[in-house]
Scaffold this active site. Sequence first.
Site, PDB file in Angstrom:
ATOM      1  CE  LYS A  27      31.029  19.418   5.902  1.00 17.01           C
ATOM      2  NZ  LYS A  27      32.138  18.728   5.213  1.00 17.01           N
ATOM      3  CG  ASN A  28      28.826  16.020   4.291  1.00 18.37           C
ATOM      4  OD1 ASN A  28      29.808  16.727   4.049  1.00 18.37           O
ATOM      5  ND2 ASN A  28      28.758  15.277   5.382  1.00 18.37           N
ATOM      6  CG  ASP A  57      30.187  12.660   9.428  1.00 22.52           C
ATOM      7  OD1 ASP A  57      31.349  12.246   9.598  1.00 22.52           O
ATOM      8  OD2 ASP A  57      29.826  13.244   8.389  1.00 22.52           O
ATOM      9  NE  ARG A  90      38.093  11.425   4.919  1.00 19.92           N
ATOM     10  CZ  ARG A  90      37.304  12.421   5.298  1.00 19.92           C
ATOM     11  NH1 ARG A  90      36.035  12.193   5.587  1.00 19.92           N
ATOM     12  NH2 ARG A  90      37.754  13.651   5.396  1.00 19.92           N
ATOM     13  NE  ARG A 146      36.910  21.292   6.477  1.00 14.01           N
ATOM     14  CZ  ARG A 146      36.793  19.984   6.676  1.00 14.01           C
ATOM     15  NH1 ARG A 146      37.206  19.442   7.806  1.00 14.01           N
ATOM     16  NH2 ARG A 146      36.255  19.219   5.755  1.00 14.01           N
ATOM     17  CB  CYS A 161      38.683  15.522   9.007  1.00  7.58           C
ATOM     18  SG  CYS A 161      37.588  16.914   9.330  1.00  7.58           S
ATOM     19  CB  VAL A 218      40.481   9.204  -4.797  1.00  6.89           C
ATOM     20  CG1 VAL A 218      40.235  10.330  -3.805  1.00  6.89           C
ATOM     21  CG2 VAL A 218      41.935   9.209  -5.276  1.00  6.89           C
TER      22      VAL A 218
END
Length: 421
Positions: A22-23, A308, A121, A400, A116, A123
Amino acid sequence: MDKLVITGGRRLAGEVAVSGAKNAALPILCASLLTAEPLTLSNVPALNDIRTMLKLLEQMGVKVARDGDSVTLDASGLGNPVAAYELVKTMRASVLVLGPLVARHGEASVSLPGGCAIGARPVDQHIKGLTAMGAEVSVEHGYVNARATRLKGARLFTDMVTVTGTENLMMAACLADGETVIENAAREPEVVDLAQCLNAMGARISGAGTDVIRIRGVERLTGATHRIMPDRIETGTYLCAAAVTGGDVRLTGTSAGYLDAVVDKLMDAGCDIDSEKSPSHEAIHLKAPRRLKAVSIRTAPYPAFPTDMQAQFMAVNAVAEGTAVIRETIFENRFMHAVELIRLGADIKIDGNTAVVTGVDKLTGATVMATDLRASASLVIAGLVAEGETTVERIYHLDRGYERLEDKLAALGAVVRRQKA
């Protein structure tokens, strides 16, 4: 909302294929914005985050064709450089359209992202980098607005190691005038996968996988074909699930080379792990002892232990022999799963960014609530080993990031079913 109902106590055994990452897929989907020619990707996982990103790209004018695990994107008709809050709010990776849009389209308006609830987090590193490359950037009414006739190569130093920041600036730099150097760059395998795709499109990137990445800007990028790397976090999650149940599992289509720190800790816990590699396939085989030994971990940027995988290892340590200390250094709010594990009978003490986990002889089933993607996985792992029935609520988080989780676990012998809302 859907739930997962798990009857614990089954030893996992057998073979299952790991999906695409996914990432890695999310930024590579955004790379399609950099060219007017088709980009064809394979091994793209069927996940809610992927569907959200494709919907976002379509709203911008990108034509999307999906066939199984392959996706072809055609951004020749790109005309709406706006990422609206309605889509961005569920997925932080949406910010990855910012760099490509400014680089090729000359402007972008991107809602501040969601995702999440595991901590701040920001930007700001994305904005700082684009500003250094000559973009005019403002934040108004919850949107990042950026504009540039053509970005200029620059020397960029990120104040913190940021994966999406590195990816966004690397994509933007591909079409900039001159050379861009990103220092303190993220070294994750997903960054390397993106760089390989961009180079296949005609970019000139070197140093991906190190903390200094150099990008020589080109006038245009072309179409290409690229296969998405395997998901190392899905790999680690299934390894933990097999380990905690005393299992014997073979994972195909993946490599231990992507998660050395996780493999090392599982071996410290008493597991036997073998890697298979040939020109035609890669696989990992794990055989677990009857009871694991507790292992302490400390999260840190790649190649150290990934944040993670922290929640999954908390579930492992919950039933291991001994006491382990878990230190979370990446996100300040990433122990929310601990309270839910305690509901299952785990012995966990939290002090700031440190958790002390003392293994118990058994967990017992209960109803628990997922709070984020990886926390969801830790609760599933705990449910697999708990006595009786465990119900995991709010599994939209799982959808997700994990493709067909219940099907894959069932193929390994788990008793797990999805209960529709």
